[in-house]
Design a protein around this motif. Structure first.
Motif, PDB file in Angstrom:
ATOM      1  N   UNK A   1       0.830  -1.220   0.000  1.00 32.76           N
ATOM      2  CA  UNK A   1       0.000   0.000   0.000  1.00 32.76           C
ATOM      3  C   UNK A   1       0.861   1.266   0.000  1.00 32.76           C
ATOM      4  N   UNK A   2       1.940   1.247  -0.774  1.00 31.02           N
ATOM      5  CA  UNK A   2       2.775   2.437  -0.920  1.00 31.02           C
ATOM      6  C   UNK A   2       3.826   2.616   0.151  1.00 31.02           C
ATOM      7  N   UNK A   3       3.865   1.721   1.145  1.00 32.32           N
ATOM      8  CA  UNK A   3       4.876   1.795   2.211  1.00 32.32           C
ATOM      9  C   UNK A   3       5.890   0.674   2.003  1.00 32.32           C
ATOM     10  N   UNK A   4       7.165   0.983   2.266  1.00 32.33           N
ATOM     11  CA  UNK A   4       8.237   0.014   2.055  1.00 32.33           C
ATOM     12  C   UNK A   4       8.834  -0.408   3.391  1.00 32.33           C
ATOM     13  N   UNK A   5       9.170  -1.703   3.469  1.00 31.56           N
ATOM     14  CA  UNK A   5       9.745  -2.278   4.676  1.00 31.56           C
ATOM     15  C   UNK A   5      11.036  -3.006   4.296  1.00 31.56           C
ATOM     16  N   UNK A   6      12.073  -2.800   5.107  1.00 30.33           N
ATOM     17  CA  UNK A   6      13.395  -3.339   4.787  1.00 30.33           C
ATOM     18  C   UNK A   6      13.828  -4.295   5.887  1.00 30.33           C
ATOM     19  N   UNK A   7      14.396  -5.419   5.469  1.00 32.99           N
ATOM     20  CA  UNK A   7      14.908  -6.391   6.438  1.00 32.99           C
ATOM     21  C   UNK A   7      16.296  -6.845   6.019  1.00 32.99           C
ATOM     22  N   UNK A   8      17.222  -6.925   6.999  1.00 32.01           N
ATOM     23  CA  UNK A   8      18.567  -7.445   6.776  1.00 32.01           C
ATOM     24  C   UNK A   8      18.768  -8.632   7.698  1.00 32.01           C
ATOM     25  N   UNK A   9      19.142  -9.773   7.131  1.00 31.09           N
ATOM     26  CA  UNK A   9      19.336 -10.964   7.937  1.00 31.09           C
ATOM     27  C   UNK A   9      18.052 -11.733   8.145  1.00 31.09           C
ATOM     28  N   UNK A  10      18.199 -12.878   8.853  1.00 27.31           N
ATOM     29  CA  UNK A  10      17.055 -13.742   9.085  1.00 27.31           C
ATOM     30  C   UNK A  10      16.973 -14.115  10.561  1.00 27.31           C
ATOM     31  N   UNK A  11      15.811 -14.539  10.983  1.00 32.00           N
ATOM     32  CA  UNK A  11      15.631 -15.051  12.324  1.00 32.00           C
ATOM     33  C   UNK A  11      15.774 -13.997  13.400  1.00 32.00           C
ATOM     34  N   UNK A  12      16.307 -14.411  14.555  1.00 34.22           N
ATOM     35  CA  UNK A  12      16.409 -13.514  15.699  1.00 34.22           C
ATOM     36  C   UNK A  12      17.406 -12.381  15.461  1.00 34.22           C
ATOM     37  N   UNK A  13      18.332 -12.555  14.561  1.00 33.80           N
ATOM     38  CA  UNK A  13      19.337 -11.535  14.283  1.00 33.80           C
ATOM     39  C   UNK A  13      18.904 -10.549  13.201  1.00 33.80           C
ATOM     40  N   UNK A  14      17.706 -10.738  12.686  1.00 35.22           N
ATOM     41  CA  UNK A  14      17.223  -9.855  11.631  1.00 35.22           C
ATOM     42  C   UNK A  14      17.060  -8.426  12.140  1.00 35.22           C
TER      43      UNK A  14
ATOM     44  N   UNK B   1      13.517   5.920   6.672  1.00 33.10           N
ATOM     45  CA  UNK B   1      14.819   6.365   6.171  1.00 33.10           C
ATOM     46  C   UNK B   1      14.989   7.827   6.570  1.00 33.10           C
ATOM     47  N   UNK B   2      16.053   8.096   7.311  1.00 35.14           N
ATOM     48  CA  UNK B   2      16.295   9.437   7.852  1.00 35.14           C
ATOM     49  C   UNK B   2      15.104   9.940   8.665  1.00 35.14           C
ATOM     50  N   UNK B   3      14.518   9.022   9.420  1.00 36.50           N
ATOM     51  CA  UNK B   3      13.448   9.381  10.341  1.00 36.50           C
ATOM     52  C   UNK B   3      12.067   9.499   9.726  1.00 36.50           C
TER      53      UNK B   3
ATOM     54  N   UNK C   1      18.360   0.079   3.345  1.00 40.96           N
ATOM     55  CA  UNK C   1      18.973  -1.250   3.419  1.00 40.96           C
ATOM     56  C   UNK C   1      20.484  -1.129   3.617  1.00 40.96           C
ATOM     57  N   UNK C   2      21.089  -0.197   2.905  1.00 41.67           N
ATOM     58  CA  UNK C   2      22.534   0.006   3.063  1.00 41.67           C
ATOM     59  C   UNK C   2      22.874   0.429   4.482  1.00 41.67           C
ATOM     60  N   UNK C   3      22.075   1.320   5.049  1.00 40.36           N
ATOM     61  CA  UNK C   3      22.335   1.781   6.412  1.00 40.36           C
ATOM     62  C   UNK C   3      22.222   0.647   7.425  1.00 40.36           C
ATOM     63  N   UNK C   4      21.385  -0.344   7.130  1.00 41.46           N
ATOM     64  CA  UNK C   4      21.256  -1.482   8.037  1.00 41.46           C
ATOM     65  C   UNK C   4      22.509  -2.354   8.016  1.00 41.46           C
ATOM     66  N   UNK C   5      23.071  -2.571   6.820  1.00 40.91           N
ATOM     67  CA  UNK C   5      24.199  -3.505   6.702  1.00 40.91           C
ATOM     68  C   UNK C   5      25.554  -2.824   6.777  1.00 40.91           C
TER      69      UNK C   5
END
Length: 211
Positions: free
Chosen positions: A160-173, A179-181, A194-198
């Protein structure tokens, strides 16, 4: 001109007096700096009523992170007009941070090598960031993007026009929807998030000198 008033509005007394010459041997990595340059920096701090010691860097800001044509910063200490990476210097005995270039940051904290190392890492990170967003992502279905970066699985989903970013899997995700608040509303902002996460700036925070 920068004010030397504290929060109570009273002129801050000078903490230390700048000498006529600033011996470069007291600063780590300052062998190639002229005594005149060092003395000028200390003289300006003294004029502000600012401490000459006890400064440390709390952040480094790339003014061209979002725009390669953005106007460069002017160093608040020496007046250099070509500062891309702003070293934000803080001192418990001064009423506000001071934003300066690399060498002036080194003079303020007494360690030019540490300031150069911060800037080197920021420059390298900027190059990685630029390459990262150009990389092709897998797009197996509508609303899903996927790739692996340095062994870490990255996933972007859109709903619905909103983006969600995930890095990694499981409990360490690690996940974010901002982005920038601000909520992520476009794909490129999701790439940057995504870059800022990794590859966060905090990963080299050990070169931010603590006092």
């Amino acid at each position: 001109m920068r004010s030397a008033l504290n929060e109570g509005g009273i002129m801050r007394e000078t903490m230390l007096k700048a000498s006529e010459t600033a011996p470069s041997e007291v600063l780590n990595g300052s062998e190639n700096l002229s005594k005149e340059y060092l003395a000028r920096c200390l003289k300006i701090l003294n004029k502000w009523g600012a401490p000459l010691t006890g400064w440390h860097c709390i952040n480094v800001v790339d003014v061209r992170e979002e725009d390669d044509e953005a106007e460069l910063w002017i160093c608040e200490l020496c007046g250099c007009k070509k500062v891309r990476f702003i070293h934000v210097m803080d001192n418990a005995l001064y009423f506000e941070p001071v934003r300066v270039g690399c060498i002036c940051a080194g003079v303020m904290e007494g360690d030019v090598l540490a300031a150069k190392e911060r800037e080197r890492r920021m420059r390298n990170r900027a190059k990685r960031r630029r390459t990262f967003v150009k990389h092709k992502w897998e797009h197996p279905r509508s609303g899903l993007w996927y790739r692996v970066y340095h062994g870490q699985e990255l996933m972007i989903t859109e709903y619905s026009g909103a983006y969600y970013v995930q890095a990694g899997q499981g409990q360490r995700a690690r996940t974010t929807s901002k982005y920038k608040g601000k909520p992520i509303r476009d794909l490129y902002s999701a790439f940057y998030a995504a870059f800022d996460l990794v590859d966060p700036k905090d990963s080299f925070k050990e070169v931010f000198k603590e006092v």
